[in-house]
Design an enzyme around this catalytic site. Structure first.
Site, PDB file in Angstrom:
ATOM      1  N   LYS A 105      -7.742  -1.800   9.253  1.00 34.34           N
ATOM      2  CA  LYS A 105      -8.947  -2.364   9.582  1.00 34.34           C
ATOM      3  C   LYS A 105      -8.890  -3.075  10.729  1.00 34.34           C
ATOM      4  O   LYS A 105      -9.711  -2.884  11.597  1.00 34.34           O
ATOM      5  CB  LYS A 105      -9.481  -3.007   8.331  1.00 34.34           C
ATOM      6  CG  LYS A 105      -9.064  -4.266   7.963  1.00 34.34           C
ATOM      7  CD  LYS A 105      -8.935  -4.423   6.509  1.00 34.34           C
ATOM      8  CE  LYS A 105      -7.738  -3.731   6.295  1.00 34.34           C
ATOM      9  NZ  LYS A 105      -7.377  -3.943   4.794  1.00 34.34           N
ATOM     10  N   VAL A 164     -11.358   0.249   4.652  1.00 36.94           N
ATOM     11  CA  VAL A 164     -12.669  -0.635   4.343  1.00 36.94           C
ATOM     12  C   VAL A 164     -12.873  -0.412   2.658  1.00 36.94           C
ATOM     13  O   VAL A 164     -13.283   0.457   2.196  1.00 36.94           O
ATOM     14  CB  VAL A 164     -14.008  -0.259   4.920  1.00 36.94           C
ATOM     15  CG1 VAL A 164     -15.460  -0.878   4.696  1.00 36.94           C
ATOM     16  CG2 VAL A 164     -13.693  -0.059   6.493  1.00 36.94           C
ATOM     17  N   VAL A 206       0.761  -1.245  -0.082  1.00 42.83           N
ATOM     18  CA  VAL A 206       0.061   0.091   0.023  1.00 42.83           C
ATOM     19  C   VAL A 206       0.763   1.285  -0.047  1.00 42.83           C
ATOM     20  O   VAL A 206       0.642   2.292  -0.885  1.00 42.83           O
ATOM     21  CB  VAL A 206      -1.006   0.059   1.158  1.00 42.83           C
ATOM     22  CG1 VAL A 206      -1.649   1.303   1.436  1.00 42.83           C
ATOM     23  CG2 VAL A 206      -1.981  -1.230   1.138  1.00 42.83           C
ATOM     24  N   ASP A 248     -10.927 -10.678   8.130  1.00 44.09           N
ATOM     25  CA  ASP A 248     -10.718  -9.781   7.417  1.00 44.09           C
ATOM     26  C   ASP A 248     -12.112  -8.814   6.979  1.00 44.09           C
ATOM     27  O   ASP A 248     -12.085  -7.498   7.559  1.00 44.09           O
ATOM     28  CB  ASP A 248      -9.807  -9.640   5.847  1.00 44.09           C
ATOM     29  CG  ASP A 248      -9.698  -8.582   5.222  1.00 44.09           C
ATOM     30  OD1 ASP A 248      -8.921  -7.711   5.524  1.00 44.09           O
ATOM     31  OD2 ASP A 248     -10.480  -8.475   4.171  1.00 44.09           O
ATOM     32  N   GLU A 276     -10.480   5.754   5.026  1.00 43.05           N
ATOM     33  CA  GLU A 276     -11.346   5.419   4.010  1.00 43.05           C
ATOM     34  C   GLU A 276     -10.723   4.043   3.454  1.00 43.05           C
ATOM     35  O   GLU A 276     -11.425   3.127   2.857  1.00 43.05           O
ATOM     36  CB  GLU A 276     -11.302   6.521   2.774  1.00 43.05           C
ATOM     37  CG  GLU A 276     -12.000   6.025   1.356  1.00 43.05           C
ATOM     38  CD  GLU A 276     -13.665   6.070   1.997  1.00 43.05           C
ATOM     39  OE1 GLU A 276     -14.013   7.202   2.115  1.00 43.05           O
ATOM     40  OE2 GLU A 276     -14.158   4.866   1.750  1.00 43.05           O
ATOM     41  N   LYS A 328     -13.751  -5.036   8.712  1.00 43.85           N
ATOM     42  CA  LYS A 328     -14.350  -4.185   8.115  1.00 43.85           C
ATOM     43  C   LYS A 328     -15.982  -3.976   8.289  1.00 43.85           C
ATOM     44  O   LYS A 328     -16.371  -2.795   8.467  1.00 43.85           O
ATOM     45  CB  LYS A 328     -14.431  -4.494   6.379  1.00 43.85           C
ATOM     46  CG  LYS A 328     -12.941  -4.304   5.912  1.00 43.85           C
ATOM     47  CD  LYS A 328     -12.695  -5.106   4.586  1.00 43.85           C
ATOM     48  CE  LYS A 328     -11.308  -5.214   4.219  1.00 43.85           C
ATOM     49  NZ  LYS A 328     -11.117  -5.966   2.968  1.00 43.85           N
TER      50      LYS A 328
HETATM   51  N1  HSE Z   1      -7.000  -9.262   1.809  1.00 43.50           N
HETATM   52  C1  HSE Z   1      -8.081  -8.582   1.507  1.00 43.50           C
HETATM   53  C2  HSE Z   1      -8.869  -8.963   0.523  1.00 43.50           C
HETATM   54  C3  HSE Z   1      -7.888  -7.074   1.232  1.00 43.50           C
HETATM   55  O1  HSE Z   1      -8.607 -10.098  -0.136  1.00 43.50           O
HETATM   56  O2  HSE Z   1      -9.691  -8.144   0.047  1.00 43.50           O
HETATM   57  C4  HSE Z   1      -7.025  -6.364   2.378  1.00 43.50           C
HETATM   58  O3  HSE Z   1      -8.070  -6.309   3.292  1.00 43.50           O
END
Ligand code: HSE
Length: 455
Positions: free
Chosen positions: A137, A164, A47, A233, A161, A237
């Site tokens: 997140k 999520v 990122v 994950d 932002e 979110k």
């Molecule tokens: N690993 C996550 C996904 C992205 O596959 O959407 C990062 O939150």
């Protein structure tokens, strides 16, 4: 008059006509640099590299469109090898947090990930008076309360932002576009890896274990895919979205989480025959004064707006009282999409256009328990084809107030046959209790599959 112009990865001071600068083509631009904002980038991984790349390639365009010049003045990471092309000339590079924070900067961008060192970075950034932008997140879902309590007294902005759904502007939508509405529901495909796997299982008739290695090879799934495929994950979110949507703190441990590992290609096929597609959904709704917050594989009709969100893409569908239903789709992860969301947050801070942070630190509403959640369910079990078994199963369901909407048993000639049922609305807890009993019948073999159905 001195005007700062960012060009070719360098910050260049030029003498120009007041309030104007020449772009690369040599034409006069009427755009003024109204504000220069200094940022420190903590983390130059996927990122962070996206953030640095966008600044390197598009700073002039950003200035032209917004009047804001973003200066990358410091980077914090353990290693910068192979990333030299992303480091502006005057930018400090260090692996020491105190050295990093000693640099004059307005905003700290935290893209380290994880919940330990990242938390320290954010806490120190805030206590030294810096605004913060993060994509983290997990940190917000687990420690958002402490972080926002720490900000409460300070005149600082904290923006997230990118945490999520990457490039999808769902936080802005909730915070800025919808506060005059009461949001009643959000359904989201919040994890690209799980969506990629289920999409390929559906479209190519593949099994989970056939698609997972491919998702790993393409870089969607990690070597250890637990976080993505077990729903954590997405649950991080969802906890953030539910908090913002309903203005109530959501303890992460109250989010119901089930991943996609148990989804079989047989169920994907059955869903297709019944006019549904199985998606990895995060669902949050306000019902009878309680918040439902749950992540699980879900059958949705093929006509649902999220049914067409394929592969690694993310999507969010919301319902609110005045705006009505709406949806947003796009890239939920990746270097440039996530970097783009971060730059958007920096620009909002620079323009001072932020609204008050909406993240709630107090619990206003209870979270619905399994006794309080109702849904329709798809149930598949593998049973020995013996007289009376169907009536025993339907008897157990009936005893638990579960009404069957449809039932299908495929003739196979094999000793074990799949029996699939669709229920009407039923209390989830009752369904679990009934399935425990059914699972214990000697004819029922293999683990029973249970999938929520949303209409
Ligand atoms: N690993 C996550 C996904 C992205 O596959 O959407 C990062 O939150």
């Amino acid at each position: 008059m001195v005007v700062l112009v960012a060009e070719n990865n360098l910050s260049v001071i030029r003498l120009e006509i007041p309030g104007r600068f020449r772009d690369r083509k040599g034409t006069d631009s009427m755009t003024e640099i109204k504000k220069s904002i200094k940022i420190g980038l903590a983390g130059l991984g996927t990122v962070g590299s996206g953030v640095a790349t966008i600044l390197k390639n598009s700073n002039l365009d950003i200035i032209k469109k917004t009047g804001v010049s973003i200066e990358l003045v410091a980077m914090l990471d353990l290693n910068f090898q192979g990333k030299e092309h992303l480091i502006p000339e005057q930018c400090l590079t260090t692996s020491n947090l105190d050295t990093f924070l000693a640099t004059e900067m307005d905003v700290v961008v935290e893209v380290i990930g994880g919940t330990k060192f990242a938390k320290e970075v954010i806490e120190k950034a805030l206590s030294s008076g810096r605004h913060v932008v993060t994509a983290n997140k997990a940190l917000l879902a687990l420690h958002g309360k402490e972080i926002f309590q720490a900000i409460a007294e300070k005149n600082l902005q904290f923006k997230f932002e990118a945490a999520v759904c990457g490039a999808i502007p769902i936080i802005q939508t909730i915070e800025k576009a919808l506060p005059q509405n009461s949001i009643t529901k959000i359904d989201g495909i919040l994890n690209g890896t799980s969506n990629y796997i289920l999409t390929r299982m559906h479209e190519e008739n593949l099994g989970y274990h056939e698609v997972l290695p491919e998702a790993q090879r393409l870089g969607f799934a990690e070597a250890d895919p637990t976080f993505d495929v077990d729903g954590l994950d997405a649950a991080h979110k969802l906890a953030i979205l539910a908090n913002l949507a309903f203005g109530s703190y959501i303890p992460f441990s109250d989010v119901y989480v089930r991943g996609i590992r148990s989804v079989h290609s047989m169920d994907v096929k059955m869903a297709d025959r019944m006019g549904y597609v199985i998606k990895p959904l995060g669902i949050t709704k306000m019902k009878e004064g309680r918040i439902e917050a749950r992540v699980h594989p879900t059958m949705i009709p093929k006509t649902h707006p999220l049914a067409s969100v394929r592969l690694e893409n993310n999507g969010v569908f919301y319902e609110s009282n005045y705006s009505g239903p709406g949806s947003l789709f796009g890239k939920g992860a990746g270097s440039l999409p996530t970097g783009s969301a971060i730059i958007g947050d920096i620009l909002q801070i620079a323009r001072n256009s932020s609204v008050q942070n909406c993240f709630a630190v107090e619990k206003q509403f209870a979270i619905a328990t399994l006794e309080q959640i109702t849904s329709r369910f798809y149930i598949r079990l593998m049973t020995i084809d013996r007289p009376g078994i169907l009536s025993r199963i339907s008897g157990i369901l009936g005893d638990h107030e579960i009404s069957i909407a449809s039932v299908m048993q495929l003739e196979s000639g094999a000793p074990l046959v799949p029996l699939t049922m669709m229920t009407h609305q039923a209390i989830e807890k009752n369904v679990h209790l009934a399935l425990e009993k059914i699972q214990s019948l000697s004819e029922v073999q293999e683990e029973i599959v249970l999938i929520h159905v949303e209409s």
